[in-house]
Each structure stands twice: as structure tokens, then as C-alpha cells.
Scaffold this motif. Structure first.
Motif, PDB file in Angstrom:
ATOM      1  N   GLU A 283      55.310  59.465  48.411  1.00 51.92           N
ATOM      2  CA  GLU A 283      55.142  59.033  49.833  1.00 51.92           C
ATOM      3  C   GLU A 283      56.191  59.455  51.160  1.00 51.92           C
ATOM      4  O   GLU A 283      55.364  60.082  52.168  1.00 51.92           O
ATOM      5  CB  GLU A 283      55.463  57.509  49.691  1.00 51.92           C
TER       6      GLU A 283
ATOM      7  N   LEU B 129      56.477  60.900  54.871  1.00 57.48           N
ATOM      8  CA  LEU B 129      55.301  59.121  55.726  1.00 57.48           C
ATOM      9  C   LEU B 129      56.995  58.528  55.743  1.00 57.48           C
ATOM     10  O   LEU B 129      57.819  58.884  55.312  1.00 57.48           O
ATOM     11  CB  LEU B 129      54.232  58.933  54.508  1.00 57.48           C
TER      12      LEU B 129
ATOM     13  N   CYS C  84      49.843  50.859  52.179  1.00 54.42           N
ATOM     14  CA  CYS C  84      47.786  51.620  52.219  1.00 54.42           C
ATOM     15  C   CYS C  84      48.317  50.838  50.954  1.00 54.42           C
ATOM     16  O   CYS C  84      48.840  50.318  49.913  1.00 54.42           O
ATOM     17  CB  CYS C  84      48.408  52.952  52.035  1.00 54.42           C
TER      18      CYS C  84
ATOM     19  N   SER D  74      45.428  52.752  54.917  1.00 56.28           N
ATOM     20  CA  SER D  74      46.793  51.940  56.228  1.00 56.28           C
ATOM     21  C   SER D  74      45.857  50.875  56.561  1.00 56.28           C
ATOM     22  O   SER D  74      44.878  50.746  56.943  1.00 56.28           O
ATOM     23  CB  SER D  74      47.545  52.664  56.913  1.00 56.28           C
TER      24      SER D  74
ATOM     25  N   ARG E 172      43.685  53.341  59.168  1.00 57.01           N
ATOM     26  CA  ARG E 172      44.201  54.962  58.951  1.00 57.01           C
ATOM     27  C   ARG E 172      43.872  55.751  57.353  1.00 57.01           C
ATOM     28  O   ARG E 172      44.172  54.958  56.389  1.00 57.01           O
ATOM     29  CB  ARG E 172      45.095  55.405  59.499  1.00 57.01           C
TER      30      ARG E 172
ATOM     31  N   LEU F 277      44.993  57.931  54.855  1.00 53.53           N
ATOM     32  CA  LEU F 277      45.728  58.858  54.497  1.00 53.53           C
ATOM     33  C   LEU F 277      46.010  59.447  53.744  1.00 53.53           C
ATOM     34  O   LEU F 277      47.003  60.028  52.154  1.00 53.53           O
ATOM     35  CB  LEU F 277      47.339  57.822  54.501  1.00 53.53           C
TER      36      LEU F 277
ATOM     37  N   ASP G  97      47.382  62.962  52.861  1.00 52.18           N
ATOM     38  CA  ASP G  97      49.013  63.212  53.073  1.00 52.18           C
ATOM     39  C   ASP G  97      48.928  62.550  51.963  1.00 52.18           C
ATOM     40  O   ASP G  97      50.344  62.917  51.028  1.00 52.18           O
ATOM     41  CB  ASP G  97      49.549  61.845  53.871  1.00 52.18           C
TER      42      ASP G  97
END
Ligand code: SF4
Length: 152
Positions: free
Chosen positions: A43, A48, A55, A64, A68, A70, A73
Motif C-alpha cells: 500500500e 497511498l 480499506c 475504502s 472509493r 482503490l 492502486d
């Protein structure tokens, strides 16, 4: 000594956890100090921030707590962390249990209620698919006195 293990950064004492804390594990810290393990946090490698909202994985997506998505990512960070481990010659991993990146066997179930469900984190999956032996701080490798691979 040979580097065999890649370990979750938070188990090695790095303050990379979402809330700015860590999960220091004495056996893991010793491995790093002995030069037999390298720490990595997927992460953090994804860029991040610390702290960040927690999350959880739900139906293949990483969300999250504010909803959101993620997933991209987390995947990017996991790929970077896998490449780091491979480039250093690691063949096994000691991973923080239950995390949406590092957990395997059982992970948080996506409801942000501390409830668990069968599953594996994004990085754990990539490591397993790449042939790494997976251990956790709750199932340490036999050479460290643990019972080896297994579920919580
Ligand atoms: Fe620890 Fe893995 Fe979470 Fe990083 S992604 S804080 S290494 S559990």
C-alpha cells in the motif's frame, strides 16, 4: 545469509499501517536484522498516504471506508512489491493476517465490522500465483518455530 523472505512492512515494525501504527513481530524483526528478510508494504508502494482510511476487499474490489474504489492502486502496489521480492531473490513471504493486501486464508469481509470471510489479499494472491510459500505472523515458518502454512 541468504534473503529468503519478503515480509509485510508493518510486521517488521514500519509505521505503514493505515492508522500510522505497525504490527511488530519479534521473529520477523529478527529475520530482517539478520539479513534474511526484506520488508515491503504494497500500500505504501502504491503511493497511498499514512494515515489513510481503512480499506477492505468485497467481491474482488478494494473499497475504502468512504466507498472509493482503490482496486487499481492496490494492484499497482502489489505488483511493485512482488517485483521487489523477486528481484531480491525471495521465495517465501510472511504476511500480516486479515489485511486486504497481505491477508490470506481469511480476511476482513468488506463490511468494516471486523468480521472475517474466506479470501486472500491482493498482494498475497500475486505472491501465491508466483509460487511463493506463504506464512503469517500467526503461522510462522517451521524454521522459526511456527506450525507453517495454514488458516487462522
Ligand atoms: Fe502491513 Fe500489508 Fe497493510 Fe502494508 S499493506 S500496512 S504491509 S498489512
Amino acid at each position: 545469509p541468504r534473503i529468503r523472505y519478503v515480509v509485510s512492512g508493518c510486521l517488521a515494525g514500519l509505521a505503514c499501517r493505515y492508522d500510522g501504527g505497525s504490527n511488530p513481530c519479534a521473529a520477523v524483526i529478527r529475520l530482517v536484522e539478520e539479513g534474511r528478510a526484506i520488508p515491503a508494504c504494497p500500500e505504501s508502494l502504491a503511493g497511498l498516504p499514512v494515515p489513510r482510511l481503512p480499506c477492505e476487499l468485497a467481491e474482488g474490489s478494494v473499497l475504502s471506508r468512504d466507498g472509493r474504489d482503490l482496486t487499481e492502486d492496490f494492484l499497482r502496489g502489489a505488483q511493485l512489491a512482488l517485483r521487489t521480492a523477486q528481484s531480491r531473490g525471495c521465495t517465501a513471504a510472511i504476511l500480516k493476517s486479515r489485511s486486504p493486501s497481505c491477508g490470506f486464508g481469511r480476511i476482513y469481509d468488506g463490511t468494516f465490522s471486523r468480521a472475517l470471510c474466506p479470501g486472500e489479499g491482493v498482494w498475497a494472491r500475486l505472491l501465491r500465483e508466483a509460487g511463493f510459500a506463504l506464512f503469517s505472523e500467526e503461522h510462522l515458518p517451521p524454521e522459526l518455530g511456527g506450525k507453517g502454512e495454514g488458516e487462522d
